[in-house]
Design a protein around this motif. Sequence first.
Motif, short mmCIF file in Angstrom:
data_model
loop_
_atom_site.label_atom_id
_atom_site.label_comp_id
_atom_site.label_asym_id
_atom_site.label_seq_id
_atom_site.Cartn_x
_atom_site.Cartn_y
_atom_site.Cartn_z
N ARG A 189 0.87 -1.19 0.00
CA ARG A 189 0.00 0.00 0.00
C ARG A 189 0.89 1.22 0.00
N VAL A 190 0.54 2.20 -0.82
CA VAL A 190 1.34 3.41 -0.97
C VAL A 190 0.41 4.62 -0.89
N LEU A 191 0.82 5.63 -0.13
CA LEU A 191 0.03 6.86 -0.11
C LEU A 191 -0.18 7.35 -1.53
N ARG A 192 -1.37 7.82 -1.83
CA ARG A 192 -1.72 8.22 -3.20
C ARG A 192 -0.75 9.22 -3.81
N ASP A 193 -0.21 10.14 -3.00
CA ASP A 193 0.68 11.16 -3.57
C ASP A 193 2.16 10.77 -3.51
N ASN A 194 2.46 9.53 -3.14
CA ASN A 194 3.86 9.08 -3.10
C ASN A 194 4.23 8.45 -4.45
N ILE A 195 4.46 9.32 -5.41
CA ILE A 195 4.74 8.91 -6.79
C ILE A 195 6.01 8.06 -6.86
N ALA A 196 7.04 8.42 -6.10
CA ALA A 196 8.31 7.70 -6.15
C ALA A 196 8.13 6.24 -5.74
N SER A 197 7.39 5.98 -4.68
CA SER A 197 7.19 4.59 -4.25
C SER A 197 6.36 3.81 -5.27
N GLY A 218 7.81 -4.89 -11.02
CA GLY A 218 6.78 -5.80 -11.49
C GLY A 218 5.47 -5.82 -10.72
N PHE A 219 5.28 -4.89 -9.79
CA PHE A 219 4.01 -4.79 -9.08
C PHE A 219 2.99 -4.12 -9.99
N ILE A 220 1.74 -4.52 -9.83
CA ILE A 220 0.63 -3.96 -10.61
C ILE A 220 -0.35 -3.32 -9.63
N ARG A 221 -0.81 -2.13 -9.99
CA ARG A 221 -1.82 -1.44 -9.16
C ARG A 221 -3.10 -2.24 -9.22
N THR A 222 -3.67 -2.52 -8.03
CA THR A 222 -4.87 -3.35 -7.95
C THR A 222 -6.09 -2.60 -7.42
N GLY A 223 -5.89 -1.40 -6.89
CA GLY A 223 -7.03 -0.67 -6.36
C GLY A 223 -6.62 0.39 -5.37
N THR A 224 -7.54 0.68 -4.45
CA THR A 224 -7.30 1.70 -3.44
C THR A 224 -7.67 1.13 -2.08
N ALA A 225 -7.17 1.80 -1.05
CA ALA A 225 -7.50 1.39 0.33
C ALA A 225 -7.46 2.63 1.21
N GLN A 226 -8.24 2.61 2.24
CA GLN A 226 -8.24 3.65 3.26
C GLN A 226 -7.62 3.03 4.50
N GLY A 284 -6.79 4.05 8.14
CA GLY A 284 -7.05 5.16 9.04
C GLY A 284 -7.60 6.31 8.21
N ASP A 285 -6.93 7.46 8.28
CA ASP A 285 -7.36 8.58 7.45
C ASP A 285 -6.42 8.80 6.27
N LEU A 286 -5.64 7.75 5.91
CA LEU A 286 -4.70 7.85 4.79
C LEU A 286 -5.28 7.18 3.55
N ASP A 287 -5.25 7.89 2.42
CA ASP A 287 -5.70 7.35 1.14
C ASP A 287 -4.51 6.68 0.46
N CYS A 288 -4.69 5.40 0.12
CA CYS A 288 -3.59 4.63 -0.47
C CYS A 288 -4.01 3.96 -1.77
N ASP A 289 -3.02 3.70 -2.61
CA ASP A 289 -3.18 2.82 -3.75
C ASP A 289 -2.61 1.47 -3.34
N THR A 290 -3.21 0.40 -3.84
CA THR A 290 -2.73 -0.94 -3.51
C THR A 290 -2.05 -1.56 -4.74
N PHE A 291 -1.04 -2.37 -4.47
CA PHE A 291 -0.25 -3.02 -5.52
C PHE A 291 -0.05 -4.48 -5.16
N ARG A 292 0.23 -5.29 -6.16
CA ARG A 292 0.47 -6.72 -5.95
C ARG A 292 1.47 -7.21 -6.99
N ARG A 293 2.28 -8.17 -6.54
CA ARG A 293 3.17 -8.88 -7.47
C ARG A 293 3.14 -10.35 -7.12
N ASP A 294 2.81 -11.17 -8.13
CA ASP A 294 2.94 -12.61 -7.97
C ASP A 294 4.41 -12.95 -8.19
N LEU A 295 4.96 -13.81 -7.34
CA LEU A 295 6.37 -14.15 -7.41
C LEU A 295 6.56 -15.46 -8.17
#
Length: 160
Positions: free
Chosen positions: A120-128, A136-144, A146-157
């Motif tokens: 999970r990465v804060l929405r405005d953390n472009i570098a991460s 090779g991670f792919i964005r899979t959605g969003t998550a809240q 606490g009060d932090l807005d995040c994008d979610t990522f996943r990588r199958d190994l």
Amino acid sequence: MADLELAPLGVGDAPGLFAFERKNRDWFETQVGPRPDIYWKLDTLTDLIREQVEAGEMMFLLKIGGRIVGRVNVTALENGVAQLGYRIGQAHCGQGIATRAVALICQEACDRGIWALEARVLRDNIASKRVLEKVGFIRTGTAQIGDLDCDTFRRDLDQD
């Protein structure tokens, strides 16, 4: 660039990790949100590390020339899927360390039988986000969180 070492976190690392976290506290809180209060006293941080080590959690320090430049963790393992977390000290950002560290931990996780990592990465953390995508991670959605807005990522190994 000097070799990046993925060093398992041990109880004896508590003073060095404490100094690293304190030095980078303001920077980290803008990038990944605040740490719990337990991190800001050496004795409670030492106890936390002891618990993590005894539980067999995958906690690593990132070192260059013996100096801590970051850390990376794989936690919350469930059904072969675990959560990835990492942080790089402010003085070492923009040097490719995060990309190398995430690639190393993906291999380490695969070697231990984990078949997917999520992050999970804060929405405005472009570098991460860029780091995860490079490895090779792919964005899979969003998550809240606490009060932090995040994008979610996943990588199958790869499980060769």
